[in-house]
Design an enzyme around this catalytic site. Structure first.
Site, PDB file in Angstrom:
ATOM      1  N   ASN A   1       2.308   5.302   9.530  1.00  0.00           N
ATOM      2  CA  ASN A   1       2.187   6.739   9.686  1.00  0.00           C
ATOM      3  C   ASN A   1       0.900   7.147  10.365  1.00  0.00           C
ATOM      4  O   ASN A   1       0.817   8.143  11.057  1.00  0.00           O
ATOM      5  CB  ASN A   1       2.227   7.371   8.289  1.00  0.00           C
TER       6      ASN A   1
ATOM      7  N   THR B   1      12.600 -21.657  31.315  1.00  0.00           N
ATOM      8  CA  THR B   1      13.510 -20.534  31.146  1.00  0.00           C
ATOM      9  C   THR B   1      14.492 -20.527  32.308  1.00  0.00           C
ATOM     10  O   THR B   1      14.079 -20.596  33.464  1.00  0.00           O
ATOM     11  CB  THR B   1      12.726 -19.211  31.158  1.00  0.00           C
TER      12      THR B   1
ATOM     13  N   LYS C   1      16.646 -19.234  35.123  1.00  0.00           N
ATOM     14  CA  LYS C   1      16.665 -18.051  35.979  1.00  0.00           C
ATOM     15  C   LYS C   1      17.813 -18.217  36.978  1.00  0.00           C
ATOM     16  O   LYS C   1      18.206 -19.342  37.233  1.00  0.00           O
ATOM     17  CB  LYS C   1      15.336 -17.925  36.738  1.00  0.00           C
TER      18      LYS C   1
ATOM     19  N   LYS D   1      15.606 -22.684  28.040  1.00  0.00           N
ATOM     20  CA  LYS D   1      15.528 -21.470  27.232  1.00  0.00           C
ATOM     21  C   LYS D   1      16.400 -20.362  27.798  1.00  0.00           C
ATOM     22  O   LYS D   1      16.424 -20.148  29.001  1.00  0.00           O
ATOM     23  CB  LYS D   1      14.065 -21.011  27.194  1.00  0.00           C
TER      24      LYS D   1
ATOM     25  N   ASP E   1      16.765 -16.563  28.533  1.00  0.00           N
ATOM     26  CA  ASP E   1      15.795 -15.490  28.686  1.00  0.00           C
ATOM     27  C   ASP E   1      15.947 -14.518  27.526  1.00  0.00           C
ATOM     28  O   ASP E   1      16.997 -14.447  26.896  1.00  0.00           O
ATOM     29  CB  ASP E   1      16.000 -14.770  30.020  1.00  0.00           C
ATOM     30  N   GLU E   2      14.888 -13.753  27.258  1.00  0.00           N
ATOM     31  CA  GLU E   2      14.931 -12.876  26.078  1.00  0.00           C
ATOM     32  C   GLU E   2      16.035 -11.827  26.167  1.00  0.00           C
ATOM     33  O   GLU E   2      16.550 -11.386  25.148  1.00  0.00           O
ATOM     34  CB  GLU E   2      13.575 -12.198  25.852  1.00  0.00           C
TER      35      GLU E   2
ATOM     36  N   HIS F   1      10.598 -15.185  20.730  1.00  0.00           N
ATOM     37  CA  HIS F   1      10.102 -14.521  21.934  1.00  0.00           C
ATOM     38  C   HIS F   1       9.502 -13.179  21.545  1.00  0.00           C
ATOM     39  O   HIS F   1       9.987 -12.520  20.633  1.00  0.00           O
ATOM     40  CB  HIS F   1      11.236 -14.313  22.941  1.00  0.00           C
ATOM     41  N   ARG F   2       8.432 -12.780  22.270  1.00  0.00           N
ATOM     42  CA  ARG F   2       7.690 -11.591  21.848  1.00  0.00           C
ATOM     43  C   ARG F   2       8.002 -10.362  22.703  1.00  0.00           C
ATOM     44  O   ARG F   2       7.141  -9.510  22.889  1.00  0.00           O
ATOM     45  CB  ARG F   2       6.198 -11.897  21.877  1.00  0.00           C
TER      46      ARG F   2
ATOM     47  N   HIS G   1       5.614 -17.304  21.897  1.00  0.00           N
ATOM     48  CA  HIS G   1       4.933 -17.151  23.185  1.00  0.00           C
ATOM     49  C   HIS G   1       3.511 -16.637  22.977  1.00  0.00           C
ATOM     50  O   HIS G   1       3.286 -15.757  22.176  1.00  0.00           O
ATOM     51  CB  HIS G   1       5.734 -16.194  24.066  1.00  0.00           C
TER      52      HIS G   1
ATOM     53  N   SER H   1       3.755 -19.626  28.723  1.00  0.00           N
ATOM     54  CA  SER H   1       4.850 -19.369  29.641  1.00  0.00           C
ATOM     55  C   SER H   1       4.504 -18.178  30.522  1.00  0.00           C
ATOM     56  O   SER H   1       3.915 -17.214  30.063  1.00  0.00           O
ATOM     57  CB  SER H   1       6.107 -19.091  28.804  1.00  0.00           C
TER      58      SER H   1
END
EC number: 4.1.1.39
Length: 467
Positions: free
Chosen positions: A114, A164, A166, A192, A194-195, A285-286, A318, A370
């Protein structure tokens, strides 16, 4: 008069207690507070303590029905931030009674829920938390931890390699699986999702899981090494997420993945419990972290999100690279890498660590480097992160001129060369480029990678600097 006096009174009268010492069982927080002009720091610090614990804007009759002194947060120390005008570090101690056991969600709702919109403050940033042992012991923590992961994978004495896949969106499941196979076959330990790969129209999750599992087993059979692919189980509901994790377990794969900030701490903790019960490793993953941690004067530092993740549970997270395209100032990054891996971390302000943290028996988390890294970075990464890390090259694998598998070969050769050089006592920081050049003489794949990326550098000043 009776004890109750209606009306508004200054926070500092109740919540600023410079004389009091914090207890071992208190949760301690360090806030960087920027008060509005005219608001004294004591009032601002006490306001933070009040609004994030028992206080409200006016005295209420029901205060008399409880012992506020027992349950209130108290601001016990204030120091100016060096080099900044009107900025202070306020240390607040919260009694353990204010928090539900084993709930990161409740801890954050209380401490940062808050108070960040509070008008008397121009800006507020939570820099660090000290989690007392008594509270740490109410959490399961990471499903397995560093040593168990090494034993499951049978890989020792070197960092692990990842990639990752791609383009992150748009591949069909079959083509996606093919890329996974090529990378693992070439010598990586992990690939991996991807997120943002969840379950979209062009590739539903079940198809992806099946094709990736096939790729995994094929690569394992051909290389004789254990392989993993982080299957992203993140979903719109907790039930759907667990359903995906169950399917991953049925396929017999070693690891699943979760976006812990967008997915939320409640979902993450549920998944971590499932993973420990069922022998799955959990990669975290962040995604969304920079929304919270990028501003220097407002929000929450990543080391706090880091500690929260270790409580909630994850085996990898990560961590920035220090050398690639995403932020990370070296000392600060190393500070929170230690917070992830070590059992006991001493207070060290030069690395941004405000409190001594004792994790007792909570397993460690492996940091994942990464983002914008390639073979030339390998010596620096090996030197900075050490063995207990995952080095993840997305474009640095798939961008290889000869394709994915040669890209993976180049990374593996570079890594093995760096580890061997380090074990022979060479100085990676100084001789890094020479080590990579030597290795490229007997690896055409590495030589080609060195050609492509020799000039690339992402040179911007880091946002996150030590004051």
């Amino acid at each position: 008069s009776v004890g109750f006096k209606a009306g508004v009174k200054e926070y500092k009268l109740t919540y600023y207690t410079p004389x009091x010492x914090a207890k071992d069982t208190d949760i301690l927080a360090a806030f960087x507070v920027t008060p509005q002009p005219g608001v004294p720091p004591e009032e601002a610090g006490x306001x933070v303590a009040a609004e994030s614990s028992t206080g409200t804007w006016t005295t209420v009759w029901t205060d008399g029905l409880t012992s506020l002194d027992r349950x209130k947060g108290x601001c016990y120390h204030i120091e100016p931030v060096i080099g900044e005008k009107d900025q202070y570090i306020c240390y607040v101690a919260y009694p353990l009674d204010l928090f539900e056991e084993g709930s990161v969600t409740n801890m954050f709702t209380s401490i940062v829920g808050n108070v960040f919109g509070f008008k008397a403050l121009r800006a507020l940033r939570l820099e660090d938390l000290r989690i007392p042992v008594a509270y740490v012991k109410t959490f399961q923590g990471p499903p397995h931890g560093i040593q168990v992961e090494r034993d499951k994978l049978n890989k020792y004495g070197r960092p692990l390699l990842g990639c990752t896949i791609k383009p992150k969106l748009g591949l069909s499941a079959k083509n996606y699986g093919r890329a996974v196979y090529e990378c693992l076959r070439g010598g990586l330990d992990f690939t991996k999702d991807d997120e943002n790969v969840n379950s979209q129209p062009f590739m539903r999750w079940r198809d992806r899981f099946l094709f990736c599992a096939e790729a995994l087993y094929k690569a394992q059979a051909e290389t004789g090494e254990i392989k993993g692919h982080y299957l992203n189980a993140t979903a719109g509901t907790c039930e759907e997420m667990i359903k995906r994790a169950v399917f991953a377990r049925e396929l017999g794969v070693p690891i699943v993945m979760h976006d812990y900030l967008t997915g939320g701490f409640t979902a993450n903790t549920s998944l971590a419990h499932y993973c420990r019960d069922n022998g799955l490793l959990l990669h975290i993953h962040r995604a969304m972290h920079a929304v919270i941690d990028r501003q220097k004067n407002h929000g929450m530092h990543f080391r706090v999100l880091r500690k929260a993740l270790r409580l909630s549970g994850g085996d990898h997270i990560h961590s920035g690279t220090v050398v690639g395209k995403l932020e990370g100032e070296r000392e600060i990054t190393l500070g929170f890498v230690d917070l992830l891996r070590d059992d006991f971390i001493e207070k060290d302000r030069s690395r941004g660590i405000y409190f001594t943290q004792d994790w007792v028996s909570l397993p460690g988390v492996i940091p994942v480097a990464s983002g914008g890294i390639h073979v030339w970075h390998m010596p620096a990464l090996t030197e900075i992160f050490g063995d207990d890390s995952v080095l993840q090259f997305g474009g640095g694998t798939l961008g290889h001129p000869w394709g994915n598998a040669p890209g993976a070969v180049a990374n593996r050769v570079a890594l093995e060369a760096c580890v061997q050089a380090r074990n022979e006592g060479r100085d990676l920081a100084r001789e890094g480029n020479a080590i990579i050049r030597e290795a490229s003489k007997w690896s055409p794949e590495l030589a080609a990678a060195c050609e492509v990326w020799k000039e690339i550098k992402f040179e911007f000043a880091a946002m996150d600097t030590l004051d």
